[in-house]
Enzyme design. Structure first.
Site, PDB file in Angstrom:
ATOM      1  N   CYS A 121      64.467  36.743  30.035  1.00  0.00           N
ATOM      2  CA  CYS A 121      64.373  35.670  31.038  1.00  0.00           C
ATOM      3  C   CYS A 121      65.359  34.528  30.806  1.00  0.00           C
ATOM      4  O   CYS A 121      65.769  33.867  31.744  1.00  0.00           O
ATOM      5  CB  CYS A 121      62.948  35.143  31.157  1.00  0.00           C
ATOM      6  SG  CYS A 121      62.286  34.488  29.636  1.00  0.00           S
ATOM      7  N   CYS A 129      61.993  38.591  33.215  1.00  0.00           N
ATOM      8  CA  CYS A 129      62.097  39.100  31.846  1.00  0.00           C
ATOM      9  C   CYS A 129      62.697  40.504  31.758  1.00  0.00           C
ATOM     10  O   CYS A 129      62.542  41.188  30.745  1.00  0.00           O
ATOM     11  CB  CYS A 129      60.736  39.048  31.173  1.00  0.00           C
ATOM     12  SG  CYS A 129      60.066  37.379  31.111  1.00  0.00           S
ATOM     13  N   LYS A 199      50.015  38.479  25.733  1.00  0.00           N
ATOM     14  CA  LYS A 199      50.703  37.321  26.296  1.00  0.00           C
ATOM     15  C   LYS A 199      50.251  37.146  27.734  1.00  0.00           C
ATOM     16  O   LYS A 199      50.449  38.023  28.572  1.00  0.00           O
ATOM     17  CB  LYS A 199      52.213  37.519  26.240  1.00  0.00           C
ATOM     18  CG  LYS A 199      52.987  36.381  26.887  1.00  0.00           C
ATOM     19  CD  LYS A 199      54.472  36.505  26.650  1.00  0.00           C
ATOM     20  CE  LYS A 199      55.206  35.397  27.379  1.00  0.00           C
ATOM     21  NZ  LYS A 199      56.653  35.506  27.199  1.00  0.00           N
ATOM     22  N   ARG A 209      59.951  26.379  30.040  1.00  0.00           N
ATOM     23  CA  ARG A 209      60.952  26.880  30.993  1.00  0.00           C
ATOM     24  C   ARG A 209      62.024  25.836  31.250  1.00  0.00           C
ATOM     25  O   ARG A 209      63.157  26.182  31.571  1.00  0.00           O
ATOM     26  CB  ARG A 209      60.256  27.365  32.265  1.00  0.00           C
ATOM     27  CG  ARG A 209      59.451  28.618  31.937  1.00  0.00           C
ATOM     28  CD  ARG A 209      58.628  29.176  33.069  1.00  0.00           C
ATOM     29  NE  ARG A 209      57.751  30.224  32.544  1.00  0.00           N
ATOM     30  CZ  ARG A 209      56.757  30.776  33.220  1.00  0.00           C
ATOM     31  NH1 ARG A 209      56.503  30.386  34.456  1.00  0.00           N
ATOM     32  NH2 ARG A 209      56.020  31.715  32.670  1.00  0.00           N
ATOM     33  N   ARG A 221      55.350  35.681  36.935  1.00  0.00           N
ATOM     34  CA  ARG A 221      55.410  36.740  35.927  1.00  0.00           C
ATOM     35  C   ARG A 221      54.130  37.581  35.873  1.00  0.00           C
ATOM     36  O   ARG A 221      53.869  38.269  34.897  1.00  0.00           O
ATOM     37  CB  ARG A 221      55.660  36.125  34.548  1.00  0.00           C
ATOM     38  CG  ARG A 221      56.918  35.261  34.445  1.00  0.00           C
ATOM     39  CD  ARG A 221      57.443  35.251  33.031  1.00  0.00           C
ATOM     40  NE  ARG A 221      58.329  34.150  32.710  1.00  0.00           N
ATOM     41  CZ  ARG A 221      59.576  34.003  33.134  1.00  0.00           C
ATOM     42  NH1 ARG A 221      60.107  34.893  33.952  1.00  0.00           N
ATOM     43  NH2 ARG A 221      60.311  32.974  32.744  1.00  0.00           N
ATOM     44  N   GLU A 237      46.103  46.073  24.871  1.00  0.00           N
ATOM     45  CA  GLU A 237      47.502  45.719  24.598  1.00  0.00           C
ATOM     46  C   GLU A 237      47.752  45.657  23.095  1.00  0.00           C
ATOM     47  O   GLU A 237      48.776  46.147  22.597  1.00  0.00           O
ATOM     48  CB  GLU A 237      47.852  44.358  25.231  1.00  0.00           C
ATOM     49  CG  GLU A 237      48.042  44.391  26.740  1.00  0.00           C
ATOM     50  CD  GLU A 237      49.397  44.965  27.146  1.00  0.00           C
ATOM     51  OE1 GLU A 237      50.133  45.482  26.288  1.00  0.00           O
ATOM     52  OE2 GLU A 237      49.713  44.907  28.350  1.00  0.00           O
ATOM     53  N   LYS A 252      49.015  34.662  22.805  1.00  0.00           N
ATOM     54  CA  LYS A 252      49.744  33.526  23.372  1.00  0.00           C
ATOM     55  C   LYS A 252      49.287  33.250  24.782  1.00  0.00           C
ATOM     56  O   LYS A 252      49.207  34.208  25.555  1.00  0.00           O
ATOM     57  CB  LYS A 252      51.236  33.870  23.368  1.00  0.00           C
ATOM     58  CG  LYS A 252      52.122  32.869  24.031  1.00  0.00           C
ATOM     59  CD  LYS A 252      53.544  33.330  24.015  1.00  0.00           C
ATOM     60  CE  LYS A 252      54.335  32.346  24.830  1.00  0.00           C
ATOM     61  NZ  LYS A 252      55.606  32.857  25.232  1.00  0.00           N
ATOM     62  N   SER A 278      54.279  25.423  24.596  1.00  0.00           N
ATOM     63  CA  SER A 278      54.880  24.164  25.042  1.00  0.00           C
ATOM     64  C   SER A 278      53.897  23.261  25.784  1.00  0.00           C
ATOM     65  O   SER A 278      53.890  22.048  25.572  1.00  0.00           O
ATOM     66  CB  SER A 278      56.085  24.469  25.932  1.00  0.00           C
ATOM     67  OG  SER A 278      55.731  25.288  27.036  1.00  0.00           O
ATOM     68  N   TYR A 317      55.461  23.746  17.839  1.00  0.00           N
ATOM     69  CA  TYR A 317      56.503  22.715  17.890  1.00  0.00           C
ATOM     70  C   TYR A 317      56.176  21.553  16.954  1.00  0.00           C
ATOM     71  O   TYR A 317      57.006  20.685  16.731  1.00  0.00           O
ATOM     72  CB  TYR A 317      56.670  22.239  19.340  1.00  0.00           C
ATOM     73  CG  TYR A 317      57.032  23.399  20.253  1.00  0.00           C
ATOM     74  CD1 TYR A 317      58.330  23.899  20.282  1.00  0.00           C
ATOM     75  CD2 TYR A 317      56.060  24.038  21.027  1.00  0.00           C
ATOM     76  CE1 TYR A 317      58.660  24.990  21.074  1.00  0.00           C
ATOM     77  CE2 TYR A 317      56.381  25.131  21.819  1.00  0.00           C
ATOM     78  CZ  TYR A 317      57.675  25.601  21.836  1.00  0.00           C
ATOM     79  OH  TYR A 317      57.994  26.687  22.601  1.00  0.00           O
TER      80      TYR A 317
HETATM   81  C1  PBG Z   1      60.003  34.290  27.112  1.00  0.00           C
HETATM   82  C2  PBG Z   1      59.058  33.329  26.499  1.00  0.00           C
HETATM   83  C3  PBG Z   1      58.316  32.297  27.110  1.00  0.00           C
HETATM   84  C4  PBG Z   1      57.681  31.612  26.079  1.00  0.00           C
HETATM   85  C5  PBG Z   1      58.031  32.244  24.896  1.00  0.00           C
HETATM   86  N1  PBG Z   1      58.857  33.310  25.184  1.00  0.00           N
HETATM   87  C6  PBG Z   1      58.239  31.872  28.524  1.00  0.00           C
HETATM   88  C7  PBG Z   1      57.613  32.724  29.531  1.00  0.00           C
HETATM   89  O1  PBG Z   1      57.140  33.828  29.270  1.00  0.00           O
HETATM   90  O2  PBG Z   1      57.613  32.293  30.686  1.00  0.00           O
HETATM   91  C8  PBG Z   1      56.806  30.393  26.231  1.00  0.00           C
HETATM   92  C9  PBG Z   1      56.691  29.537  25.015  1.00  0.00           C
HETATM   93  C10 PBG Z   1      56.122  28.183  25.246  1.00  0.00           C
HETATM   94  O3  PBG Z   1      55.632  27.844  26.339  1.00  0.00           O
HETATM   95  O4  PBG Z   1      56.159  27.387  24.298  1.00  0.00           O
HETATM   96  N2  PBG Z   1      59.462  35.260  27.913  1.00  0.00           N
END
Ligand code: PBG
Length: 329
Positions: A121, A129, A199, A209, A221, A237, A252, A278, A317
């Protein structure tokens, strides 16, 4: 029963509290995500993630030394390429930004574990992705099997550059097995795979993003990331990724999915990772900046809760701050 039993007896002072504490966070549990882009001397603040920056390779190397000196064992790298195209060619090009970053960091800090996020992505002009093809309904969607090839190329490029571990975050079916086989065939059988196994399609990725400049240009997504409603599916999964050869499985986001972390930890003996994403970071940062919440206490409580739920590794972070806060005690 009360008054014979008084739970407060062992909470009376910090010595008792320390003695009975069931979970402890250690600096060795932490993994710091970092964003690397072309250029030199770059340190672009990420607006939606105060305290986080897009770095160039040189500033990343400086940052890596500070991270190592804090005792943090690992970083995970995300790349922002010089240009994007439909098949994300800058993810696996010979001079790919993440490959250059891995080489430089490993040279300066050989003992720091450098993990790379494997996904398309950040590198595709449409922000999805993987490779886009019309699906059965005639609508554009990420084509699973075409994407596997791109992910294999990206994993090989990262591993050849010296990445200590690759972490596929794309959620395509079968990618862990394909990547494992490709690494083994290319004399890279020592490189572990950390699978983003469960995820979820989450609103909490919003600030990321911005950081990775990777919002999808159309749609969302949900045809590849999981429905937040589903625990049984998360189990499947995780089981599949373990069967395909994952060394570490990840859940996640972290805080809204502590039940998934707990389930994974109760059912599997391999290390469980959790990504404190994030949005989880940005919420506490924003409330902290407003004086509505104590950032340090809220962050440390979050990380402890993720560990208590069963995560051995936490991508966060706050890793640098947490390392300092842990050392203060
Ligand atoms: C890539 C990816 C993402 C995150 C980690 N790897 C974004 C997404 O899937 O949209 C998010 C990490 C975060 O929000 O800190 N696919």
């Amino acid at each position: 029963m009360f008054p014979m039993t008084r739970m407060r007896r062992l909470r009376r002072n910090e010595t008792f509290r320390r003695m009975v504490r069931e979970t402890e966070l250690h600096v060795s549990d932490l993994i710091l995500p970092l964003f690397v882009r072309p250029g030199s001397n770059v340190r672009n603040p990420i607006k939606s993630m105060p305290g986080q920056f897009q770095l160039s390779v040189d500033t990343l190397v400086e940052e890596s030394k500070a991270i190592r000196d804090l005792g943090i064992p690992a970083i995970i790298l995300f790349g922002i390429p010089k240009m994007k195209d439909a098949l994300g060619s800058q993810a696996y090009a010979a001079d790919a930004i993440v490959c250059r970053a891995v080489e430089a960091v490993k040279k300066a800090c050989p003992e720091l574990c450098v993990i790379t996020d494997v996904c398309m992505c950040e590198y595709t002009d449409h922000g999805h992705c993987g490779a886009i093809e019309p699906n059965r309904d005639g609508r554009p969607d990420v084509d699973n099997d075409k994407t596997l090839e791109l992910l294999v190329n990206e994993s090989l490029a990262h591993a050849r550059a010296g990445a200590d571990m690759v972490a596929p975050s794309d959620m395509m079916d079968g990618r862990i097995g394909e990547i494992r086989m490709a690494l083994d065939e290319h004399d890279l059988s020592d490189v572990p795979v950390m699978a983003y196994s469960a995820k979820f399609a989450s609103a909490f990725y919003g600030p990321f993003r911005d950081a990775a400049e990777s919002p999808p240009s159309f749609g969302d997504r949900r045809s590849y990331q999981m429905d937040p409603a589903n625990l049984n599916e998360a189990m499947r999964e995780i089981e599949l990724d373990i069967e395909e050869g994952a060394d570490i499985v990840m859940v996640k986001p972290a805080l809204p999915y502590l039940d998934v972390i707990r389930w994974a930890a109760d059912n599997f003996d391999l290390p469980i990772a959790a990504y404190n994403v994030s949005g989880e970071y940005a919420m506490i940062k924003a409330a902290g900046a407003n004086g509505w919440i104590d950032e340090k206490k809220a962050a440390m409580e979050s990380l402890l809760a993720i560990k208590r739920a069963g995560a051995k590794m936490i991508l966060t972070y706050w890793a640098k701050d947490a390392a300092k806060w842990l050392a203060e005690k």
